[in-house]
Design a protein around this motif. Structure first.
Motif, PDB file in Angstrom:
ATOM      1  N   VAL A 117       0.835  -1.202   0.000  1.00 30.28           N
ATOM      2  CA  VAL A 117       0.000   0.000   0.000  1.00 30.28           C
ATOM      3  C   VAL A 117       0.866   1.247   0.000  1.00 30.28           C
ATOM      4  O   VAL A 117       2.026   1.211   0.400  1.00 30.28           O
ATOM      5  CB  VAL A 117      -0.961   0.040   1.215  1.00 30.28           C
ATOM      6  N   ALA A 118       0.300   2.350  -0.435  1.00 30.92           N
ATOM      7  CA  ALA A 118       0.932   3.677  -0.433  1.00 30.92           C
ATOM      8  C   ALA A 118       2.226   3.718  -1.241  1.00 30.92           C
ATOM      9  O   ALA A 118       3.122   4.493  -0.942  1.00 30.92           O
ATOM     10  CB  ALA A 118       1.163   4.160   1.004  1.00 30.92           C
ATOM     11  N   ASN A 119       2.326   2.919  -2.271  1.00 34.28           N
ATOM     12  CA  ASN A 119       3.518   2.918  -3.114  1.00 34.28           C
ATOM     13  C   ASN A 119       3.303   3.579  -4.466  1.00 34.28           C
ATOM     14  O   ASN A 119       4.269   3.844  -5.174  1.00 34.28           O
ATOM     15  CB  ASN A 119       4.021   1.488  -3.341  1.00 34.28           C
ATOM     16  N   GLN A 120       2.047   3.839  -4.818  1.00 36.05           N
ATOM     17  CA  GLN A 120       1.812   4.487  -6.113  1.00 36.05           C
ATOM     18  C   GLN A 120       1.404   5.940  -5.909  1.00 36.05           C
ATOM     19  O   GLN A 120       2.252   6.810  -5.901  1.00 36.05           O
ATOM     20  CB  GLN A 120       0.785   3.704  -6.920  1.00 36.05           C
ATOM     21  N   CYS A 121       0.132   6.197  -5.735  1.00 37.11           N
ATOM     22  CA  CYS A 121      -0.289   7.592  -5.599  1.00 37.11           C
ATOM     23  C   CYS A 121      -0.124   8.108  -4.171  1.00 37.11           C
ATOM     24  O   CYS A 121       0.021   9.301  -3.954  1.00 37.11           O
ATOM     25  CB  CYS A 121      -1.723   7.780  -6.078  1.00 37.11           C
ATOM     26  N   GLY A 122      -0.151   7.218  -3.168  1.00 38.01           N
ATOM     27  CA  GLY A 122       0.061   7.600  -1.780  1.00 38.01           C
ATOM     28  C   GLY A 122      -1.138   8.159  -1.048  1.00 38.01           C
ATOM     29  O   GLY A 122      -1.054   8.492   0.125  1.00 38.01           O
ATOM     30  N   LYS A 123      -2.275   8.266  -1.714  1.00 38.81           N
ATOM     31  CA  LYS A 123      -3.457   8.858  -1.085  1.00 38.81           C
ATOM     32  C   LYS A 123      -3.988   8.017   0.072  1.00 38.81           C
ATOM     33  O   LYS A 123      -4.650   8.536   0.957  1.00 38.81           O
ATOM     34  CB  LYS A 123      -4.554   9.083  -2.117  1.00 38.81           C
ATOM     35  N   CYS A 124      -3.683   6.737   0.080  1.00 40.96           N
ATOM     36  CA  CYS A 124      -4.194   5.855   1.129  1.00 40.96           C
ATOM     37  C   CYS A 124      -3.338   5.906   2.394  1.00 40.96           C
ATOM     38  O   CYS A 124      -3.733   5.366   3.434  1.00 40.96           O
ATOM     39  CB  CYS A 124      -4.271   4.419   0.632  1.00 40.96           C
ATOM     40  N   GLY A 125      -2.198   6.534   2.341  1.00 44.08           N
ATOM     41  CA  GLY A 125      -1.280   6.561   3.477  1.00 44.08           C
ATOM     42  C   GLY A 125      -1.914   7.070   4.750  1.00 44.08           C
ATOM     43  O   GLY A 125      -1.744   6.490   5.822  1.00 44.08           O
ATOM     44  N   ARG A 126      -2.660   8.139   4.650  1.00 41.78           N
ATOM     45  CA  ARG A 126      -3.303   8.729   5.828  1.00 41.78           C
ATOM     46  C   ARG A 126      -4.308   7.759   6.435  1.00 41.78           C
ATOM     47  O   ARG A 126      -4.355   7.587   7.655  1.00 41.78           O
ATOM     48  CB  ARG A 126      -3.989  10.037   5.465  1.00 41.78           C
ATOM     49  N   ASP A 127      -5.098   7.111   5.592  1.00 43.01           N
ATOM     50  CA  ASP A 127      -6.078   6.148   6.101  1.00 43.01           C
ATOM     51  C   ASP A 127      -5.403   4.934   6.735  1.00 43.01           C
ATOM     52  O   ASP A 127      -5.857   4.425   7.756  1.00 43.01           O
ATOM     53  CB  ASP A 127      -7.019   5.698   4.986  1.00 43.01           C
ATOM     54  N   CYS A 128      -4.313   4.487   6.138  1.00 43.49           N
ATOM     55  CA  CYS A 128      -3.567   3.353   6.700  1.00 43.49           C
ATOM     56  C   CYS A 128      -3.027   3.708   8.074  1.00 43.49           C
ATOM     57  O   CYS A 128      -3.124   2.915   9.019  1.00 43.49           O
ATOM     58  CB  CYS A 128      -2.426   2.946   5.784  1.00 43.49           C
ATOM     59  N   LYS A 129      -2.468   4.903   8.208  1.00 41.41           N
ATOM     60  CA  LYS A 129      -1.939   5.345   9.497  1.00 41.41           C
ATOM     61  C   LYS A 129      -3.057   5.447  10.528  1.00 41.41           C
ATOM     62  O   LYS A 129      -2.854   5.134  11.699  1.00 41.41           O
ATOM     63  CB  LYS A 129      -1.237   6.694   9.351  1.00 41.41           C
ATOM     64  N   SER A 130      -4.223   5.879  10.101  1.00 39.37           N
ATOM     65  CA  SER A 130      -5.377   5.971  10.994  1.00 39.37           C
ATOM     66  C   SER A 130      -5.771   4.599  11.525  1.00 39.37           C
ATOM     67  O   SER A 130      -6.062   4.445  12.713  1.00 39.37           O
ATOM     68  CB  SER A 130      -6.568   6.541  10.241  1.00 39.37           C
ATOM     69  N   ILE A 131      -5.784   3.617  10.648  1.00 36.83           N
ATOM     70  CA  ILE A 131      -6.156   2.260  11.052  1.00 36.83           C
ATOM     71  C   ILE A 131      -5.133   1.709  12.039  1.00 36.83           C
ATOM     72  O   ILE A 131      -5.499   1.092  13.049  1.00 36.83           O
ATOM     73  CB  ILE A 131      -6.317   1.346   9.825  1.00 36.83           C
ATOM     74  N   ILE A 132      -3.852   1.953  11.798  1.00 39.05           N
ATOM     75  CA  ILE A 132      -2.809   1.509  12.731  1.00 39.05           C
ATOM     76  C   ILE A 132      -3.026   2.174  14.092  1.00 39.05           C
ATOM     77  O   ILE A 132      -2.965   1.516  15.135  1.00 39.05           O
ATOM     78  CB  ILE A 132      -1.402   1.823  12.190  1.00 39.05           C
ATOM     79  N   SER A 133      -3.294   3.472  14.099  1.00 41.02           N
ATOM     80  CA  SER A 133      -3.513   4.202  15.355  1.00 41.02           C
ATOM     81  C   SER A 133      -4.734   3.682  16.101  1.00 41.02           C
ATOM     82  O   SER A 133      -4.695   3.516  17.320  1.00 41.02           O
ATOM     83  CB  SER A 133      -3.688   5.693  15.087  1.00 41.02           C
ATOM     84  N   TYR A 151      -5.960   0.738  16.003  1.00 39.83           N
ATOM     85  CA  TYR A 151      -5.631  -0.565  16.552  1.00 39.83           C
ATOM     86  C   TYR A 151      -4.798  -0.419  17.817  1.00 39.83           C
ATOM     87  O   TYR A 151      -5.029  -1.096  18.807  1.00 39.83           O
ATOM     88  CB  TYR A 151      -4.873  -1.400  15.519  1.00 39.83           C
ATOM     89  N   ARG A 152      -3.835   0.493  17.802  1.00 43.98           N
ATOM     90  CA  ARG A 152      -2.984   0.704  18.984  1.00 43.98           C
ATOM     91  C   ARG A 152      -3.808   1.181  20.169  1.00 43.98           C
ATOM     92  O   ARG A 152      -3.605   0.732  21.290  1.00 43.98           O
ATOM     93  CB  ARG A 152      -1.892   1.712  18.671  1.00 43.98           C
ATOM     94  N   VAL A 153      -4.737   2.106  19.938  1.00 42.68           N
ATOM     95  CA  VAL A 153      -5.587   2.611  21.022  1.00 42.68           C
ATOM     96  C   VAL A 153      -6.449   1.479  21.573  1.00 42.68           C
ATOM     97  O   VAL A 153      -6.550   1.303  22.787  1.00 42.68           O
ATOM     98  CB  VAL A 153      -6.464   3.788  20.534  1.00 42.68           C
ATOM     99  N   ALA A 154      -7.049   0.706  20.684  1.00 44.59           N
ATOM    100  CA  ALA A 154      -7.898  -0.405  21.126  1.00 44.59           C
ATOM    101  C   ALA A 154      -7.085  -1.451  21.881  1.00 44.59           C
ATOM    102  O   ALA A 154      -7.524  -1.980  22.899  1.00 44.59           O
ATOM    103  CB  ALA A 154      -8.595  -1.040  19.931  1.00 44.59           C
ATOM    104  N   ALA A 155      -5.888  -1.742  21.398  1.00 42.80           N
ATOM    105  CA  ALA A 155      -5.041  -2.746  22.046  1.00 42.80           C
ATOM    106  C   ALA A 155      -4.601  -2.267  23.423  1.00 42.80           C
ATOM    107  O   ALA A 155      -4.608  -3.045  24.379  1.00 42.80           O
ATOM    108  CB  ALA A 155      -3.835  -3.057  21.177  1.00 42.80           C
ATOM    109  N   SER A 156      -4.237  -1.001  23.541  1.00 43.79           N
ATOM    110  CA  SER A 156      -3.806  -0.497  24.849  1.00 43.79           C
ATOM    111  C   SER A 156      -4.977  -0.434  25.815  1.00 43.79           C
ATOM    112  O   SER A 156      -4.817  -0.711  27.001  1.00 43.79           O
ATOM    113  CB  SER A 156      -3.126   0.860  24.718  1.00 43.79           C
ATOM    114  N   ALA A 157      -6.165  -0.103  25.332  1.00 40.35           N
ATOM    115  CA  ALA A 157      -7.341  -0.068  26.195  1.00 40.35           C
ATOM    116  C   ALA A 157      -7.676  -1.468  26.706  1.00 40.35           C
ATOM    117  O   ALA A 157      -7.995  -1.644  27.883  1.00 40.35           O
ATOM    118  CB  ALA A 157      -8.538   0.516  25.450  1.00 40.35           C
TER     119      ALA A 157
END
Length: 69
Positions: free
Chosen positions: A34-50, A52-58
């Motif tokens: 992901v995020a290797n061509q146009c890069g527009k999905c990068g922000r959404d990918c980072k959001s999903i990672i974040s 997950y981290r919040v849910a995992a820590s909770a």
């Protein structure tokens, strides 16, 4: 929902990769390309990672509360 239109990657695939251990954009790029061509999905990918981290820590904090009781 499709997050990366260039590669046809869905949010479910990204969540599955994060669940399986991907914890950074570098990991997602290696696993899903992901995020290797146009890069527009990068922000959404980072959001999903974040999310997950919040849910995992909770859930870790909640588990700790039960263990101490």
């Amino acid at each position: 929902m499709y997050v990366c239109l260039c590669k046809g990657i869905t949010d479910t695939q990204i969540r599955d990769a994060v669940t399986d251990g991907a914890c950074s954009m570098r990991d997602l790029r290696e696993r899903l390309d992901v995020a290797n061509q146009c890069g527009k999905c990068g922000r959404d990918c980072k959001s999903i990672i974040s999310e997950y981290r919040v849910a995992a820590s909770a859930s870790f904090i909640n588990a700790g509360q039960f263990a101490m009781a």
